[in-house]
Scaffold this motif. Structure first.
Motif, mmCIF file in Angstrom:
data_model
loop_
_atom_site.group_PDB
_atom_site.id
_atom_site.type_symbol
_atom_site.label_atom_id
_atom_site.label_comp_id
_atom_site.label_asym_id
_atom_site.label_seq_id
_atom_site.Cartn_x
_atom_site.Cartn_y
_atom_site.Cartn_z
ATOM 1 N N PRO A 68 0.924 -1.176 0.372
ATOM 2 C CA PRO A 68 -0.183 0.328 0.193
ATOM 3 C C PRO A 68 0.795 1.408 -0.250
ATOM 4 O O PRO A 68 0.344 1.890 -0.795
ATOM 5 C CB PRO A 68 -0.719 -0.420 1.837
ATOM 6 C CG PRO A 68 -0.769 -1.970 1.895
ATOM 7 C CD PRO A 68 0.695 -2.083 0.943
ATOM 8 N N GLU B 18 0.620 4.200 -2.880
ATOM 9 C CA GLU B 18 0.280 5.297 -2.926
ATOM 10 C C GLU B 18 1.290 6.163 -3.245
ATOM 11 O O GLU B 18 0.878 7.629 -3.556
ATOM 12 C CB GLU B 18 -0.366 6.035 -1.520
ATOM 13 C CG GLU B 18 -0.524 6.897 -1.114
ATOM 14 C CD GLU B 18 -1.554 7.301 -2.299
ATOM 15 O OE1 GLU B 18 -1.473 8.450 -2.326
ATOM 16 O OE2 GLU B 18 -2.436 7.373 -2.607
ATOM 17 N N ARG B 19 2.904 5.592 -3.077
ATOM 18 C CA ARG B 19 3.318 6.954 -3.281
ATOM 19 C C ARG B 19 3.704 6.962 -4.781
ATOM 20 O O ARG B 19 3.903 8.123 -5.516
ATOM 21 C CB ARG B 19 5.004 6.543 -2.875
ATOM 22 C CG ARG B 19 6.271 7.179 -3.135
ATOM 23 C CD ARG B 19 7.734 6.737 -2.445
ATOM 24 N NE ARG B 19 8.077 5.508 -3.001
ATOM 25 C CZ ARG B 19 8.394 4.706 -4.704
ATOM 26 N NH1 ARG B 19 8.712 5.798 -5.254
ATOM 27 N NH2 ARG B 19 8.190 3.869 -4.635
ATOM 28 N N ALA C 270 1.182 6.737 -6.798
ATOM 29 C CA ALA C 270 -0.171 7.195 -7.624
ATOM 30 C C ALA C 270 0.097 8.800 -7.187
ATOM 31 O O ALA C 270 -0.741 9.002 -8.339
ATOM 32 C CB ALA C 270 -0.863 6.243 -7.046
ATOM 33 N N ALA C 271 0.210 9.206 -6.590
ATOM 34 C CA ALA C 271 0.740 10.440 -6.029
ATOM 35 C C ALA C 271 2.041 11.077 -7.078
ATOM 36 O O ALA C 271 1.893 12.316 -7.591
ATOM 37 C CB ALA C 271 0.855 11.090 -4.674
#
Length: 151
Positions: free
Chosen positions: A127, A131-132, A134-135
């Motif tokens: 996760p 998230e890193r 995706a950002a």
């Protein structure tokens, strides 16, 4: 000079990245093929599709800048590959400005972002990494003026 065919470019890219895997452990050539297909699906030219196959080759040290300079590729393909090659320590703003300034490069980067941002691929990562990344991809799209839903 006669240019390499797309089949020849594909063979070179697959050979150059042989043994490399993506963050999910899949053969890296799967990503290259997805980007090339994405460029074609977006109406990209053969020059852009060739750049899709080679877009990470110099950045990943699979091929050298010297190889690219001397390769039997069009100036357009070479310029796109160069534009998509992030330099060590280069701010994202400079990288994206170079892509925007290089004719034909945006569609290749859009195809790259689309595959990298695939929710199925991201879901296979831990996760924090997902998230890193995706950002990072959201910020890149923003700097390139791409609609997040444009993939």
């Amino acid at each position: 000079m006669e240019h390499l065919s797309l089949a020849e470019v594909e063979r070179i890219a697959r050979s150059a990245h042989a043994g490399q895997t993506d963050k999910n452990g899949h053969p890296y050539a799967e990503h290259l093929a997805a980007v090339a297909r994405g460029v074609a699906a977006r109406g990209g030219s053969e020059e852009q599709i060739a750049a899709g196959w080679l877009h990470d080759a110099v950045e990943d040290d699979a091929l050298t800048r010297e190889w690219l300079a001397g390769a039997a590729l069009s100036a357009t393909t070479k310029a796109i590959v160069d534009a998509l090659t992030k330099r060590p320590g280069e701010p994202l703003e400079e990288y994206t400005a170079r892509i925007l300034a290089t004719p034909g490069a945006l569609v290749v980067k859009q195809a790259d972002l689309a595959h990298n941002s695939d929710p199925v691929r991201l879901a296979r990562l831990d996760p924090a990494t997902a998230e890193r990344l995706a950002a990072k991809y959201r910020r890149t799209r923003e700097l390139l003026g791409l609609d997040p839903a444009s993939d």
